[in-house]
Every structure is written in structure tokens, then in C-alpha cells.
Design a protein around this motif. Structure first.
Motif, PDB file in Angstrom:
ATOM      1  N   THR A   1       0.831  -1.194   0.000  1.00 56.69           N
ATOM      2  CA  THR A   1       0.000   0.000   0.000  1.00 56.69           C
ATOM      3  C   THR A   1       0.868   1.247   0.000  1.00 56.69           C
ATOM      4  O   THR A   1       2.028   1.207   0.365  1.00 56.69           O
TER       5      THR A   1
ATOM      6  N   GLU B   1      -5.608   2.335  -5.305  1.00 54.46           N
ATOM      7  CA  GLU B   1      -5.600   1.067  -4.567  1.00 54.46           C
ATOM      8  C   GLU B   1      -6.925   0.845  -3.847  1.00 54.46           C
ATOM      9  O   GLU B   1      -7.419  -0.285  -3.782  1.00 54.46           O
TER      10      GLU B   1
ATOM     11  N   SER C   1      -9.424  -0.406  -6.264  1.00 57.32           N
ATOM     12  CA  SER C   1      -9.124  -1.807  -6.550  1.00 57.32           C
ATOM     13  C   SER C   1      -9.650  -2.712  -5.437  1.00 57.32           C
ATOM     14  O   SER C   1     -10.260  -3.755  -5.700  1.00 57.32           O
ATOM     15  N   GLU C   2      -9.430  -2.304  -4.193  1.00 59.89           N
ATOM     16  CA  GLU C   2      -9.917  -3.096  -3.053  1.00 59.89           C
ATOM     17  C   GLU C   2     -11.442  -3.107  -3.001  1.00 59.89           C
ATOM     18  O   GLU C   2     -12.050  -4.127  -2.679  1.00 59.89           O
TER      19      GLU C   2
ATOM     20  N   LYS D   1     -12.954  -5.672  -5.203  1.00 62.76           N
ATOM     21  CA  LYS D   1     -12.815  -7.053  -4.729  1.00 62.76           C
ATOM     22  C   LYS D   1     -13.931  -7.454  -3.763  1.00 62.76           C
ATOM     23  O   LYS D   1     -14.148  -8.640  -3.527  1.00 62.76           O
TER      24      LYS D   1
ATOM     25  N   SER E   1      -5.174   0.348   2.038  1.00 62.26           N
ATOM     26  CA  SER E   1      -6.339   0.453   1.152  1.00 62.26           C
ATOM     27  C   SER E   1      -7.389  -0.615   1.417  1.00 62.26           C
ATOM     28  O   SER E   1      -8.584  -0.354   1.291  1.00 62.26           O
ATOM     29  N   LYS E   2      -6.962  -1.800   1.788  1.00 62.94           N
ATOM     30  CA  LYS E   2      -7.921  -2.869   2.078  1.00 62.94           C
ATOM     31  C   LYS E   2      -8.762  -2.507   3.304  1.00 62.94           C
ATOM     32  O   LYS E   2      -9.987  -2.603   3.279  1.00 62.94           O
TER      33      LYS E   2
END
Length: 155
Positions: A1, A21, A24-25, A28, A64-65
Motif C-alpha cells: 500500500t 488502490e 481496486s480493493e 474485490k 487500502s484494504k
């Protein structure tokens, strides 16, 4: 990250990378698990803007997650508390007018002064909650409003 410790990146570049990011997370996370967030993106995109997302990135120290998970949870909790009619409104009089009694009890207030680092100071006095005047849910909506107001102020 992304992080500010990353070599040679300015804060703007770091946030741009972190936002990428984050997106992107978010992609998911299955749509069924982020339905309220998706509804917010559709109904009030001005509230789910870059600045809003950056706050979650900042809060999760550029992970980011974790930021994506927190962002989705934020909208789920807001929906649970405010319901479908008010969840997607900006935090203003329209979103809190039914909770004015809770708001003005002084149960939870934003103090006019900031601490030495420019951060908001809150005061909570549980003795001020009178269940005969307003529900706990109403108090929680008022607290949410006060905290949102503090987040919107520059520190």
C-alpha cells in the motif's frame, strides 16, 4: 500500500496512488456485501467523493484494504441508523430535523475550542439523555451529525 514513507512521492501523488488502490480493493468486495455503498454512489455521488474516500485512507494509515472495508461499513451503519430516506442526504437540517430534541439536550457536543493540535474536542454527558424525550437511536443520529460536522471542519 501507499505511504508517505514511499520514496519520492508527494502527498498528492501518495493520495492518488492510495485512491487507485482503494478502488481496486472496493472492486474485490462482492456487490452483495457493499450494496449500501453502491446505492450511495448512485444516489449521492457528491457525498462519496475523493475527499470522503481520502478520509478513510487517512484513518487506516494508507492501508487500502482496511480503508475499503471501513468505507463500506460506514455506509452500512449510516443506513441502519438513518434509514433509506435520510442515509443518502447531506448532514444538514433536513437529515436531523426529526432529532432536534436529542441534538439540543447537550448529551454530546462539539466544544468551540480545539486542542493544541487543532483537533476537535467532544463532550459527552450521558446524564442528559432523557428516554422520555427522545430515543437512544435519535441520540445516536445526533452524535453522528456532530461527529460529521467535526470531520468537515478544517483542523
Amino acid at each position: 500500500t501507499a505511504s508517505f514513507a514511499g520514496l519520492g512521492l508527494s502527498p498528492d501523488e501518495t493520495f492518488a496512488e492510495a485512491l487507485s488502490e482503494l478502488e481496486s480493493e472496493l472492486s474485490k468486495i462482492p456487490d452483495d456485501n457493499k450494496s449500501v455503498f453502491l446505492e450511495a454512489m448512485r444516489r449521492c455521488p457528491e457525498l462519496v467523493n475523493t475527499e470522503h474516500k481520502q478520509a478513510f485512507i487517512w484513518r487506516e494509515d494508507f492501508d487500502s484494504k482496511l480503508a475499503a472495508e471501513r468505507l463500506v461499513k460506514y455506509w452500512e451503519r449510516k443506513y441502519e441508523l438513518f434509514g433509506p430516506q435520510k442515509c443518502f442526504l447531506p448532514m444538514n437540517y433536513e437529515s436531523i430535523k426529526d432529532d432536534l430534541i436529542a441534538f439540543f439536550t447537550g448529551f454530546f457536543v462539539l466544544l468551540p475550542k480545539k486542542d493544541d493540535f487543532g483537533r476537535a474536542i467532544f463532550f459527552c454527558d450521558p446524564n442528559r439523555h432523557d428516554p422520555s424525550l427522545c430515543s437512544l437511536e435519535s441520540v445516536l443520529r445526533a452524535v453522528w451529525y456532530v461527529m460529521e460536522a467535526a470531520c468537515e471542519e478544517e483542523s
